[in-house]
Structure formats: structure tokens, C-alpha cells
Scaffold this motif. Structure first.
Motif, PDB file in Angstrom:
ATOM      1  N   GLY A   1      26.008  47.550  45.969  1.00 13.45           N
ATOM      2  CA  GLY A   1      26.423  47.230  43.901  1.00 13.45           C
ATOM      3  C   GLY A   1      27.870  47.139  43.571  1.00 13.45           C
ATOM      4  N   GLY A   2      28.728  47.216  43.827  1.00 16.99           N
ATOM      5  CA  GLY A   2      29.938  47.882  43.004  1.00 16.99           C
ATOM      6  C   GLY A   2      31.012  45.956  43.003  1.00 16.99           C
ATOM      7  N   ALA A   3      31.236  45.830  42.200  1.00 21.52           N
ATOM      8  CA  ALA A   3      31.893  44.625  41.545  1.00 21.52           C
ATOM      9  C   ALA A   3      32.703  44.569  41.351  1.00 21.52           C
ATOM     10  N   THR A   4      33.573  45.723  40.788  1.00 21.52           N
ATOM     11  CA  THR A   4      35.065  45.998  40.579  1.00 21.52           C
ATOM     12  C   THR A   4      35.664  45.242  41.236  1.00 21.52           C
ATOM     13  N   ALA A   5      35.696  45.225  42.352  1.00 25.72           N
ATOM     14  CA  ALA A   5      37.387  45.218  43.076  1.00 25.72           C
ATOM     15  C   ALA A   5      37.308  43.533  43.078  1.00 25.72           C
ATOM     16  N   LEU A   6      36.073  42.866  42.513  1.00 27.94           N
ATOM     17  CA  LEU A   6      36.758  41.528  42.619  1.00 27.94           C
ATOM     18  C   LEU A   6      36.737  40.659  41.224  1.00 27.94           C
ATOM     19  N   LEU A   7      36.865  41.807  40.371  1.00 29.42           N
ATOM     20  CA  LEU A   7      36.916  40.918  38.797  1.00 29.42           C
ATOM     21  C   LEU A   7      38.069  40.551  38.430  1.00 29.42           C
TER      22      LEU A   7
ATOM     23  N   TYR B   1      46.107  40.832  43.069  1.00 27.29           N
ATOM     24  CA  TYR B   1      46.364  39.132  43.657  1.00 27.29           C
ATOM     25  C   TYR B   1      46.992  38.300  42.940  1.00 27.29           C
ATOM     26  N   GLU B   2      48.398  38.718  42.486  1.00 22.98           N
ATOM     27  CA  GLU B   2      49.041  37.393  41.825  1.00 22.98           C
ATOM     28  C   GLU B   2      50.155  37.255  42.770  1.00 22.98           C
ATOM     29  N   LEU B   3      50.235  38.580  43.363  1.00 20.87           N
ATOM     30  CA  LEU B   3      51.333  37.939  45.153  1.00 20.87           C
ATOM     31  C   LEU B   3      50.659  37.696  45.496  1.00 20.87           C
ATOM     32  N   THR B   4      49.194  37.599  46.315  1.00 23.15           N
ATOM     33  CA  THR B   4      48.502  37.457  47.622  1.00 23.15           C
ATOM     34  C   THR B   4      47.882  36.254  47.466  1.00 23.15           C
ATOM     35  N   GLY B   5      46.918  35.922  45.986  1.00 23.20           N
ATOM     36  CA  GLY B   5      45.467  35.027  45.983  1.00 23.20           C
ATOM     37  C   GLY B   5      44.684  35.937  46.964  1.00 23.20           C
ATOM     38  N   SER B   6      44.762  36.551  47.046  1.00 20.94           N
ATOM     39  CA  SER B   6      43.725  36.956  48.471  1.00 20.94           C
ATOM     40  C   SER B   6      42.261  38.237  48.510  1.00 20.94           C
ATOM     41  N   ALA B   7      41.168  37.752  47.932  1.00 21.25           N
ATOM     42  CA  ALA B   7      39.658  38.914  48.149  1.00 21.25           C
ATOM     43  C   ALA B   7      40.479  39.739  48.927  1.00 21.25           C
ATOM     44  N   LEU B   8      40.710  39.851  50.014  1.00 22.61           N
ATOM     45  CA  LEU B   8      40.866  40.623  51.119  1.00 22.61           C
ATOM     46  C   LEU B   8      41.056  41.683  51.342  1.00 22.61           C
ATOM     47  N   ALA B   9      43.078  40.710  49.961  1.00 23.77           N
ATOM     48  CA  ALA B   9      43.887  41.662  49.718  1.00 23.77           C
ATOM     49  C   ALA B   9      43.381  42.974  49.015  1.00 23.77           C
ATOM     50  N   LEU B  10      42.541  42.176  47.629  1.00 28.87           N
ATOM     51  CA  LEU B  10      41.936  43.201  46.992  1.00 28.87           C
ATOM     52  C   LEU B  10      40.647  44.695  47.105  1.00 28.87           C
ATOM     53  N   GLY B  11      40.267  43.785  48.451  1.00 32.63           N
ATOM     54  CA  GLY B  11      38.827  44.853  49.670  1.00 32.63           C
ATOM     55  C   GLY B  11      40.489  45.846  50.057  1.00 32.63           C
ATOM     56  N   MET B  12      41.885  45.515  49.779  1.00 32.02           N
ATOM     57  CA  MET B  12      42.310  46.699  51.315  1.00 32.02           C
ATOM     58  C   MET B  12      43.101  47.275  50.196  1.00 32.02           C
ATOM     59  N   VAL B  13      43.520  47.201  48.896  1.00 31.10           N
ATOM     60  CA  VAL B  13      43.635  48.274  47.576  1.00 31.10           C
ATOM     61  C   VAL B  13      41.885  49.523  47.385  1.00 31.10           C
TER      62      VAL B  13
ATOM     63  N   ILE C   1      31.979  59.703  47.020  1.00 26.30           N
ATOM     64  CA  ILE C   1      31.805  59.450  45.983  1.00 26.30           C
ATOM     65  C   ILE C   1      32.797  57.753  46.125  1.00 26.30           C
ATOM     66  N   GLY C   2      33.645  58.392  46.836  1.00 27.12           N
ATOM     67  CA  GLY C   2      34.666  57.151  47.002  1.00 27.12           C
ATOM     68  C   GLY C   2      34.399  56.173  48.383  1.00 27.12           C
ATOM     69  N   ALA C   3      33.428  56.939  49.009  1.00 26.42           N
ATOM     70  CA  ALA C   3      32.645  55.712  49.518  1.00 26.42           C
ATOM     71  C   ALA C   3      31.837  54.670  49.042  1.00 26.42           C
ATOM     72  N   SER C   4      31.502  54.719  47.687  1.00 23.77           N
ATOM     73  CA  SER C   4      31.089  54.393  47.191  1.00 23.77           C
ATOM     74  C   SER C   4      31.926  53.337  46.659  1.00 23.77           C
ATOM     75  N   ASN C   5      33.248  53.409  45.892  1.00 24.04           N
ATOM     76  CA  ASN C   5      33.933  52.873  44.819  1.00 24.04           C
ATOM     77  C   ASN C   5      34.875  52.671  45.872  1.00 24.04           C
ATOM     78  N   GLU C   6      35.835  53.191  46.154  1.00 29.99           N
ATOM     79  CA  GLU C   6      37.018  52.415  47.378  1.00 29.99           C
ATOM     80  C   GLU C   6      37.072  51.585  48.102  1.00 29.99           C
ATOM     81  N   LEU C   7      35.808  52.542  48.794  1.00 29.88           N
ATOM     82  CA  LEU C   7      35.273  51.560  50.316  1.00 29.88           C
ATOM     83  C   LEU C   7      34.086  50.419  49.730  1.00 29.88           C
ATOM     84  N   GLY C   8      33.112  50.968  48.885  1.00 30.84           N
ATOM     85  CA  GLY C   8      32.621  49.995  48.717  1.00 30.84           C
ATOM     86  C   GLY C   8      33.895  48.445  47.934  1.00 30.84           C
ATOM     87  N   GLU C   9      34.698  48.233  47.112  1.00 32.08           N
ATOM     88  CA  GLU C   9      35.627  47.907  47.035  1.00 32.08           C
ATOM     89  C   GLU C   9      35.958  46.398  48.545  1.00 32.08           C
ATOM     90  N   PHE C  10      36.298  47.260  49.380  1.00 24.82           N
ATOM     91  CA  PHE C  10      36.614  46.836  50.512  1.00 24.82           C
ATOM     92  C   PHE C  10      35.610  45.847  51.098  1.00 24.82           C
TER      93      PHE C  10
END
Length: 412
Positions: A239-245, A45-57, A356-365
């Protein structure tokens, strides 16, 4: 006297040396991985300032899990699960070390971070089914529910400490966080190597589409298990909000990286407290209804977090949603690990890991993509409401799950 017996029962799983070593390794791996999550998220986020980039992680972490799941599960059923774990966590430690060297060399491009996350995700694709399938082999069946509670509590405690530690160490720079995480993961591999468990002799059936898909076929045949796994998937996916924290920490609550670590710790704090409660008072009756209710509470707490503009309320909502999620995790993990034959546990655990991965990592995307369209607050509120709706739909769609009474059946 009764209290003494209760306390003795609560600590029963730790009588077994291999389980104690496994829990210590799980704690250190959790600390290391959560430190990496905080550092990577903040740095991206520091390098890109992008919410989409956080989802790509999240997408970079998830794709290896779903791509390698069937093969990883087959490997876990054919080879020593302990050695698989040693190799996997050694690989994650190496990837974290590579990030240290990259940043110290002055690297500023974001793509090496995605490459490292993909490598870590690949290693964890093998670690997840091996880890889940190994636990039932470390304790007797009558201590299994206790082991599940402590295993979950150990992980959740690590995810309280890890984000807070990662956020605090970030003050000294991202390389410091990555180096500390690499050390924790290297020690994880050493502890797992000290486990003396000898694997049961399992028939090594040749790799084929039938054997690779056996775990998926088995889950589809078990309506209670299928309902529990798929509900957990959909609820956390929505419901996962982790990526947006990082966005909430920076733009809404204005608490910086240290505050981000605290925010990330709260769901784990709630989950750890609930896991400790389950170790003392495990779910015995009305297991299905309690899981459905917990998912609804998870969704409501997510909505509350999305609407909050004060730190204390945000922390409270995250604490509640973590506790509610732990109930769902406890029911799902107990069903998957105890009601699956040992010869198939790796493949069933691999399918479970994809969910689990879909709910967490894909949820972040999903969260990052939706936030790019409607904003972070809107994405979290919509997702939380979706989780509540999912609990209601699953109660109707999976009556076997709704009516499941005993979690651990007496005949087992």
C-alpha cells in the motif's frame, strides 16, 4: 485532580533526561532525513522523468539494510548503542554534505545520488537496531508504553516538518536542502553524544551463524510478534504510495515541489496526531484486533488517495492512512521492544528493521515498478486493495495476534 494525574502520566517519560535528549535527536534526524528524501526524489525525477528511477531510489536505500541487518544487530548487542548512533548519523551528515559539493560543482549525472543514498542506507542499517534497542534502557518499564508513544510522535512530527521544509527550501535549489539536512544530522550526532546512558554489561558472545540468526529464530518462536511484524511489512509493501508522490504532485494534482512537501507531510501528520492520542489513551485491550482493523483502514485510505484528483481529498486520505499506520506501528514496536530480552534486543530490532525497510524502501521499488506497467493511479489502487486483503488473511492466519488482548501484559 484526575485530569492532573492523567497529564502527569502522559508526560512521564520526559522526566528522564536521557530520553529527552534522545527524542530531541530523533526529531532532528527525522527532519534531516525527510528533507533528504524530498530533495533526492524530486531531483531524480527532474533528471530522469522516470517512475522506475524513483523506485530505484527506494531499492538503493533498502539493499544495505537487508544486507547488513544481521551484522548490525549483532554489533548493537555487543557495543555501546549510543556510540553506534553517533557514528551512523555522522556518516549520513557527511553523505549529505558530499551531495552539496557535487551539485555546486555542476554535477548532473544521477548515479552519485544513488551512491549517496546507498551510503546513507548503510549507516541507517546500523542506526535502526541500535536506536530501537536503546529506548527500553532510557526509561523504567512502567513508563515504556508512554515512551513508545512519544518516541513515535517525535519522529512523525519531524516527518511533517521535514518534507514541508525540504519542499520549501527546494525553491532555492537542491544544494540548499542537502546543506540544511546535513546540519540537522550533525546536530543529531552531537545530541546523542550528550546522552549519559551507561550500557548494561551484556555477555559478548562470539560472532557465529547461531548468534547472528538468534533474532530471527526468536521472532519465529513468538507468533504474536511474527504476525504483527509480517502484517506491517506486507501492508505497507503493497500500500505504500510514497515513491509515487512526485508523479501525483506533478501530473495529477499539479502542485509542484512545495505541494510535494505537503503531500509527504500528511501521513506523518496523521501518525503524529494518533501518537499523541496514544500517549494520553494508550491501547490497553483488544490490541490485536485494533491492529488488524487499522491495517484495513490504511488500505482503504490508500485506495482513496489513488482515485482522488483534488488536493484536499488527497491530503485527507494521506492523513487517515498515516493515523491508521501509527496504530500498527505502536503495537508492533511495543511487542518487539518490551517482549525481547535486552541481550537480544539489537538482533531482534535488526530483523524488525529489515521488515520496516522492506515495507518502506522495497515498497517504493515495488510501487515504481508497478507504476511503470499500469500507471501511478493503478499501482496505488491495487496496492491499497492488497493491504485490505492482507489484513483479512492475517486475521485468519495468525489467531494468536487476532486474539491478543492486553498489549503490555500486567505481569511485565
Amino acid at each position: 485532580m484526575a485530569a492532573g494525574l492523567k497529564a502527569d502520566s502522559a508526560w512521564a517519560a520526559f522526566r528522564h533526561r536521557d530520553f529527552a535528549f534522545f527524542c530531541a535527536a530523533r526529531f532532528l534526524s527525522g527532519v534531516g532525513i525527510q528533507m533528504l528524501n524530498v530533495a533526492v526524489g524530486w531531483l531524480v525525477y527532474e533528471l530522469t522523468g522516470s517512475a522506475l528511477a524513483l523506485g530505484m531510489v527506494g531499492l538503493a536505500a533498502f539493499l544495505p539494510v537487508v544486507s547488513l541487518a544481521l551484522f548490525a544487530g549483532h554489533v548493537a548487542d555487543r557495543h555501546d548503542r549510543r556510540r553506534i548512533l553517533v557514528a551512523a548519523y555522522g556518516t549520513v551528515a557527511a553523505a549529505a554534505s558530499a551531495l552539496v559539493l557535487y551539485l555546486l560543482a555542476g554535477g548532473t549525472a544521477v548515479w552519485p545520488l544513488f551512491l549517496a543514498v546507498t551510503a546513507m542506507g548503510s549507516a541507517r542499517a546500523f542506526a535502526n537496531p541500535a536506536s530501537q534497542a536503546l529506548v527500553p534502557n532510557l526509561v523504567p518499564a512502567h513508563h515504556f508504553g508512554n515512551a513508545i508513544a512519544w518516541n513515535s510522535s517525535t519522529w512523525q512530527t519531524a516527518t511533517i516538518i521535514g518534507p514541508a521544509l525540504g519542499g520549501g527550501l527546494y525553491i532555492f535549489g537542491a544544494p540548499t536542502v542537502f546543506a540544511a539536512a546535513a546540519g540537522a544530522l550533525a546536530l543529531t550526532a552531537l545530541l546523542l553524544a550528550a546522552v549519559r546512558h551507561r550500557p548494561a554489561m551484556r555477555p559478548r558472545e562470539p560472532a557465529s551463524w547461531a548468534s547472528l540468526l538468534a533474532g530471527l529464530v526468536f521472532i519465529r518462536s513468538q507468533q504474536v510478534m511474527l504476525g504483527a511484524i509480517s502484517l506491517d511489512l506486507v501492508a505497507v509493501l503493497l500500500g505504500g504510495a510514497t515513491a509515487l508522490l512526485p508523479i501525483f504532485a506533478e501530473e495529477i494534482l499539479a502542485v509542484g515541489p512545495a505541494g510535494l512537501g505537503l503531500l509527504r507531510s500528511m501521513p506523518a501528520a496523521g501518525a503524529a496526531l494518533m501518537a499523541l492520542l496514544l500517549a494520553w489513551r494508550p491501547i490497553r485491550r483488544r490490541a490485536g484486533r485494533k491492529m488488524l482493523l487499522a491495517v484495513a483502514v490504511f488500505g482503504l485510505a490508500t485506495v482513496g488517495f489513488g482515485l482522488s484528483e483534488t488536493l484536499w481529498l488527497s491530503l485527507l486520505c494521506l492523513l487517515v492512512l498515516g493515523a491508521a499506520d501509527m496504530v500498527s506501528v505502536f503495537v508492533r514496536q511495543t511487542l518487539v521492544q518490551l517482549e525481547t530480552p535486552d541481550a537480544m534486543r539489537g538482533r531482534v530490532a535488526a530483523v524488525n528493521s529489515v521488515f520496516i525497510g522492506a515495507s518502506n524502501e522495497l515498497g517504493e521499488f515495488e510501487s515504481g515498478t508497478l507504476a511503470a506497467l499500469v500507471g501511478a493511479v493503478g499501482a496505488v489502487v491495487i496496492g491499497g486493495a492488497g493491504s485490505v486483503a492482507a489484513a483479512a488473511y492475517w486475521a485468519w492466519r495468525f489467531p494468536a495476534l487476532r486474539e491478543r488482548d492486553e498489549l503490555i501484559r500486567q505481569e511485565r
